[in-house]
Design an enzyme around this catalytic site. Structure first.
Site, PDB file in Angstrom:
ATOM      1  N   SER A  29     -34.543 -48.984 -39.172  1.00 60.66           N
ATOM      2  CA  SER A  29     -35.738 -49.832 -39.056  1.00 60.66           C
ATOM      3  C   SER A  29     -36.320 -50.326 -40.378  1.00 60.66           C
ATOM      4  O   SER A  29     -35.568 -50.824 -41.202  1.00 60.66           O
ATOM      5  CB  SER A  29     -36.793 -49.171 -38.164  1.00 60.66           C
ATOM      6  N   CYS A  84     -36.291 -45.536 -36.155  1.00 60.01           N
ATOM      7  CA  CYS A  84     -35.738 -45.269 -34.838  1.00 60.01           C
ATOM      8  C   CYS A  84     -34.772 -44.088 -34.923  1.00 60.01           C
ATOM      9  O   CYS A  84     -34.760 -43.342 -35.894  1.00 60.01           O
ATOM     10  CB  CYS A  84     -35.051 -46.515 -34.300  1.00 60.01           C
ATOM     11  N   SER A 122     -31.000 -55.465 -37.844  1.00 61.61           N
ATOM     12  CA  SER A 122     -32.397 -55.335 -38.264  1.00 61.61           C
ATOM     13  C   SER A 122     -32.757 -56.494 -39.170  1.00 61.61           C
ATOM     14  O   SER A 122     -31.912 -56.982 -39.941  1.00 61.61           O
ATOM     15  CB  SER A 122     -32.628 -54.018 -39.020  1.00 61.61           C
ATOM     16  N   HIS A 130     -35.598 -55.302 -34.501  1.00 65.07           N
ATOM     17  CA  HIS A 130     -34.539 -54.283 -34.514  1.00 65.07           C
ATOM     18  C   HIS A 130     -33.840 -54.285 -33.162  1.00 65.07           C
ATOM     19  O   HIS A 130     -34.493 -54.361 -32.119  1.00 65.07           O
ATOM     20  CB  HIS A 130     -35.123 -52.907 -34.834  1.00 65.07           C
TER      21      HIS A 130
END
EC number: 4.1.1.50
Length: 340
Positions: A64, A78, A236, A249
């Site tokens: 992320s 994440c 991302s 994302h």
């Protein structure tokens, strides 16, 4: 839904600091790269790409994103990262720069694979205990809540804390944050976030190609995009436009596909700008279900969200609101595609 896989739902931490004016000109942006990398190792992620401008620095992480302003840090991660373990080292770095924490906000959705989460994220109760023990006593106005919805896969966990000054004068810049969590992505569209084997492209070059092919680059044409593609799949990006950021994302695997979009707006913006943005984002992924959390906005903002999504075939299934110190009102809405 798969029994196990990569956890797409992010944990998000926002820290605000205060300090003397001469010190905060660059403020937290003075944290050196070695210190940043050490903090991120504690969280179990690393920097894969970065970009900055006059206002702030944006980092794409292996899990992320991280945004650093002179007096504000936003980090969302994440997977099975241990995000809250970044609090102590960030506070230590800020202290060395003469800065004091004045507010904190932690948010997340429902994990797809909650049993895979390590300490201190194995439950919201555990997260709250860690937050309470980590934050300084001057943040004495604190509140935690789980905002429910009619969809069992979507609820919004919020913790907010503020000192006296922030509690009395929250959101002086009149900014709001929109966080969108999308699940069960359209399978054909999700395939665009897979790398083709044997091409030999770097994460940066493959990411740029995905930005172009998917239409992500058209969401805000005036913004500068920093993106990265993961092998064999995943994507991302961070977008910067003046003092505002946006981020996307994507976890495209079938069975636990997920995509998130986050952006910042002002109550003085034209609501139609947000409507256009949301329509572009949703059409890129066409999820079966989604949630939208709007923090710090007025009535006009969250009502226009439902109006933007209805023509795209999304029905609002629930809408709940709660108030938090420093954060103000948090409105949590859920939607499902009418095909379901």
């Amino acid at each position: 839904m798969a029994d196990s896989g990569f956890e797409g739902f992010e944990k998000r931490l926002e820290l605000h600091f205060t300090g003397d004016e001469p010190i905060i000109h660059m403020g937290l942006r003075q944290i050196d790269s070695n210190s940043l990398e050490q903090i991120l190792r504690t969280v179990h992620c690393l920097i894969v790409s970065s970009v900055g401008n006059h206002f702030f620095d944006a980092y794409v992480l292996s899990e992320s994103s991280l945004f650093i302003y002179p007096t504000k840090i936003i980090i969302k991660t994440c997977g099975t990262t241990q995000l809250l373990k970044s609090i102590f080292p960030f506070l230590n770095q800020a202290r060395n720069l003469g800065l004091t924490l004045c507010s904190c906000r932690y948010t997340r959705g429902n994990f797809i694979f909650p049993k895979s989460q390590p300490f201190p994220h194995s439950s919201f109760k555990e997260e709250l205990r860690y937050l309470e023990e980590s934050l300084p006593k001057n943040l004495r106005y604190r509140k935690a809540s789980v905002i429910p919805s009619n969809l069992p896969s979507h609820s919004w966990h919020v913790f907010s804390a503020a000192d006296d000054a922030v509690f009395l004068h929250p959101n002086p810049e009149f900014l709001y944050t929109v966080e969108i969590c999308m699940t069960e992505l359209d399978r054909i569209l999700a395939r665009k976030f897979y790398c083709r084997p044997g091409e030999g492209k770097t994460g940066n070059s493959a990411g740029k190609e995905m930005t172009h092919l998917t239409g992500i680059g058209d969401i805000n044409p005036s913004g500068l995009i920093c993106e990265f593609s993961f092998f064999p799949c995943g994507y991302s990006m961070n977008g910067i436009d003046g003092d505002r950021y946006s981020t996307i994302h994507v976890t495209p695997e079938d069975g636990f596909s997920y995509a998130s979009f986050e952006c910042v707006g002002s109550v003085y913006d034209d609501p139609d700008d947000l409507v256009r943005t949301l329509k572009k984002v949703v059409q890129i992924f066409r999820p079966a279900s989604m949630s939208v959390a709007t923090t710090g906005a007025g009535h006009e903002v969250w009502t226009c969200i439902a109006a933007a999504l209805d023509p795209l075939g999304f029905k609002c299934r629930s809408c709940a609101v709660d108030d938090f110190p420093a954060a103000g009102s948090v409105v949590f809405q859920t939607f499902t595609a009418r095909r379901k």
